[in-house]
Design an enzyme around this catalytic site. Structure first.
Site, PDB file in Angstrom:
ATOM      1  N   SER A   1      37.623 -10.259 -56.700  1.00  0.00           N
ATOM      2  CA  SER A   1      38.074 -11.436 -57.452  1.00  0.00           C
ATOM      3  C   SER A   1      38.566 -11.052 -58.842  1.00  0.00           C
ATOM      4  CB  SER A   1      36.934 -12.437 -57.583  1.00  0.00           C
ATOM      5  OG  SER A   1      36.291 -12.623 -56.342  1.00  0.00           O
TER       6      SER A   1
HETATM    7  N1  SAH Z   1      32.241 -10.747 -54.405  1.00  0.00           N
HETATM    8  C1  SAH Z   1      33.256  -9.789 -53.999  1.00  0.00           C
HETATM    9  C2  SAH Z   1      34.546 -10.405 -53.538  1.00  0.00           C
HETATM   10  C3  SAH Z   1      34.359 -11.095 -52.264  1.00  0.00           C
HETATM   11  S1  SAH Z   1      35.751 -11.323 -51.206  1.00  0.00           S
HETATM   12  C4  SAH Z   1      33.518  -8.754 -55.066  1.00  0.00           C
HETATM   13  O1  SAH Z   1      32.904  -8.812 -56.133  1.00  0.00           O
HETATM   14  O2  SAH Z   1      34.320  -7.852 -54.804  1.00  0.00           O
HETATM   15  C5  SAH Z   1      34.883 -12.289 -50.011  1.00  0.00           C
HETATM   16  C6  SAH Z   1      33.973 -11.503 -49.122  1.00  0.00           C
HETATM   17  O3  SAH Z   1      33.287 -12.447 -48.297  1.00  0.00           O
HETATM   18  C7  SAH Z   1      34.710 -10.562 -48.170  1.00  0.00           C
HETATM   19  O4  SAH Z   1      34.242  -9.255 -48.349  1.00  0.00           O
HETATM   20  C8  SAH Z   1      34.355 -11.100 -46.783  1.00  0.00           C
HETATM   21  O5  SAH Z   1      34.164 -10.079 -45.803  1.00  0.00           O
HETATM   22  C9  SAH Z   1      33.067 -11.839 -47.047  1.00  0.00           C
HETATM   23  N2  SAH Z   1      32.732 -12.896 -46.072  1.00  0.00           N
HETATM   24  C10 SAH Z   1      33.526 -13.840 -45.525  1.00  0.00           C
HETATM   25  N3  SAH Z   1      32.824 -14.614 -44.670  1.00  0.00           N
HETATM   26  C11 SAH Z   1      31.540 -14.144 -44.697  1.00  0.00           C
HETATM   27  C12 SAH Z   1      30.325 -14.525 -44.022  1.00  0.00           C
HETATM   28  N4  SAH Z   1      30.264 -15.543 -43.166  1.00  0.00           N
HETATM   29  N5  SAH Z   1      29.210 -13.806 -44.287  1.00  0.00           N
HETATM   30  C13 SAH Z   1      29.228 -12.770 -45.150  1.00  0.00           C
HETATM   31  N6  SAH Z   1      30.338 -12.364 -45.814  1.00  0.00           N
HETATM   32  C14 SAH Z   1      31.479 -13.054 -45.596  1.00  0.00           C
END
Ligand code: SAH
Length: 218
Positions: free
Chosen positions: A65
């Site tokens: 992000s």
């Molecule tokens: N917080 C992260 C950015 C997240 S991007 C950072 O600091 O880099 C969103 C993430 O959510 C992705 O890696 C994706 O794989 C994960 N995601 C999406 N659906 C999910 C679920 N149901 N359970 C766990 N992770 C999930």
């Protein structure tokens, strides 16, 4: 080109200035973000842009992000040093690393094995020993470790998932993006009281979707 100490100090100042100008003003949050080098969480040729205020691609088609959004979410979460926090969506691990400086214990889960494993390696290298990573579908939370003081979801769902609401302590706060489509999402803050949940809309955002089950790289 190698960077000298002056370049690094200048870059850090600009990074913090950008955060402040976008509304990240909480001192504890700014201090935590100053401690965590975003460059460690971005790979390949995008690493050169790690200190700019923009989201960047990471493995598995996901994104790290935008720093100001990370700051605003962290600020809205209002974490105290005694808190047990759950993050859904480890991604690069950047957000969890920031939380690790603000909370007692951080649990972070992702549905992609590769992301969980790469983030764990960085946490070990940075000696962030209060973070526990787990491969799982975070929409069900982490029942074994519940309840949580704080929950941060970094992928967008249509609504706050029921199991996550259920795993929030009374007085606890959850921050998450919600929306019907990829294009229109709001960051909301949910506070649990004795009698129910209070919802507050914070700002428009754009996150990758919260998906069901584990990722295909498993
Ligand atoms: N917080 C992260 C950015 C997240 S991007 C950072 O600091 O880099 C969103 C993430 O959510 C992705 O890696 C994706 O794989 C994960 N995601 C999406 N659906 C999910 C679920 N149901 N359970 C766990 N992770 C999930």
């Amino acid at each position: 080109m190698t960077e000298n100490a002056d370049d690094i100090a200048e870059r850090k100042m600009q990074f913090l200035f950008a955060l402040r100008s976008r509304g990240v003003t909480n001192t504890r949050v700014l201090e935590a973000m100053e401690k965590v080098d975003r460059g460690r969480f971005v790979r390949g040729h995008f690493a050169a842009r790690a200190y700019e205020d923009m989201p960047l691609p990471i493995a598995c088609g996901q994104t790290i992000s935008q720093p100001s959004v990370v700051g605003l979410m962290t600020q809205a979460l209002d974490t105290s040093p005694r808190d047990k926090v759950l993050e859904v969506g480890t991604g690069s691990g950047y957000q969890a690393a920031i939380l690790s400086h603000l909370a007692r214990r951080v649990y972070t889960v992702d549905r992609h094995r590769r992301l969980v494993s790469e983030a764990s390696t960085i946490f070990r290298e940075l000696d962030l020993t209060n973070i526990t990573t787990q491969l799982s579908d975070g929409s069900f939370g982490l029942p074994d470790q519940a309840p949580f003081d704080r929950i941060l979801v970094t992928a967008a769902a249509e609504d706050a998932p029921g199991p996550l609401l259920a795993q929030l302590k009374i007085g606890g706060i959850m921050v998450l993006p919600v929306g019907q489509s990829d294009a229109v999402q709001s960051l909301i803050r949910v506070t649990r009281s004795e009698t129910g949940f209070d919802y507050e809309e914070l700002l428009p955002v754009r996150f990758v979707p919260l998906l069901e089950g584990l990722g295909r790289d498993v």
